[in-house]
Scaffold this motif. Structure first.
Motif, PDB file in Angstrom:
ATOM      1  N   VAL A   1       9.293  32.715  50.581  1.00  0.00           N
ATOM      2  CA  VAL A   1       8.456  33.513  49.673  1.00  0.00           C
ATOM      3  C   VAL A   1       7.023  32.986  49.699  1.00  0.00           C
ATOM      4  N   TRP A   2       6.863  31.660  49.702  1.00  0.00           N
ATOM      5  CA  TRP A   2       5.522  31.065  49.782  1.00  0.00           C
ATOM      6  C   TRP A   2       4.788  31.571  51.026  1.00  0.00           C
ATOM      7  N   ALA A   3       5.461  31.508  52.179  1.00  0.00           N
ATOM      8  CA  ALA A   3       4.833  31.947  53.439  1.00  0.00           C
ATOM      9  C   ALA A   3       4.556  33.448  53.428  1.00  0.00           C
ATOM     10  N   LEU A   4       5.466  34.231  52.885  1.00  0.00           N
ATOM     11  CA  LEU A   4       5.267  35.675  52.824  1.00  0.00           C
ATOM     12  C   LEU A   4       4.057  36.010  51.964  1.00  0.00           C
ATOM     13  N   TYR A   5       3.968  35.384  50.788  1.00  0.00           N
ATOM     14  CA  TYR A   5       2.831  35.694  49.926  1.00  0.00           C
ATOM     15  C   TYR A   5       1.521  35.200  50.542  1.00  0.00           C
TER      16      TYR A   5
END
Length: 183
Positions: free
Chosen positions: A149-153
């Motif tokens: 999720v961190w990388a996606l955001y």
């Protein structure tokens, strides 16, 4: 900094969250800290402005923390640092005009009319709100979400939001200019 160095900095900065995400399962965080240190050094070499030297120092501190702790969290906080620096640049320009957006606008339109100055100040304020929002989400994703999720955001959604804000501002600017040229 040479054009090649500047291009490397931009590519590494934009791809940073995705590179870190890809590398997290393959390398220890202390080795990934090298990427952050490279970004810090490129930034330090590229500028003579105090705010960017502080940003480079902040990135160096995050890299050192990742190296010593061998934890990914300091690496994941880099996007939040970038937003904090951009907020500082834009907010400071509101206190000490001309605003950041006015400075950019004057590169192509040196004789910016008074209405343009007011407009660019408002746009600078909008960007300040964006940097607060985006920086808060960068921190939240680093602290409380999965690496994915961190990388996606930070590696995709934040860039889509930036592009959306640029596009909406461009459309608004066209309407404001049309209204002022007819009025």
């Amino acid at each position: 900094m040479s054009r090649i160095g500047a291009a490397i900095f931009v590519v590494l900065s934009v791809a940073y969250p995705l590179v870190v995400y890809w590398a997290m399962g393959r390398f220890e965080p202390r080795w990934l800290a090298v990427l952050l240190l490279v970004l810090a050094l490129l930034r330090a070499v590229a500028t003579r402005q105090a705010v960017w030297l502080v940003a480079a120092a902040g990135a160096t501190l995050l890299a050192l923390l990742a190296t010593v702790s061998n934890e990914a969290l300091p690496l994941k906080l880099y996007p939040a640092l970038v937003n904090a620096v951009m907020l500082a640049v834009f907010a400071t320009s509101l206190a000490f005009p001309p605003s950041a957006v006015e400075r950019i606008a004057r590169m192509t339109e040196p004789d910016l009319p008074p209405a343009g100055v007011v407009y660019t100040r408002r746009v600078t304020q909008v960007w300040c709100v964006f940097f607060v929002f985006n920086g808060a989400l960068a921190v939240a994703t680093a602290l409380w979400t999965s690496d994915r999720v961190w990388a996606l955001y930070n590696g995709l959604i934040a860039y889509v939001l930036i592009g959306t804000l640029f596009s909406v501002e461009w459309l608004v600017r066209r309407r404001v200019r049309a209204r002022h040229s007819h009025g």
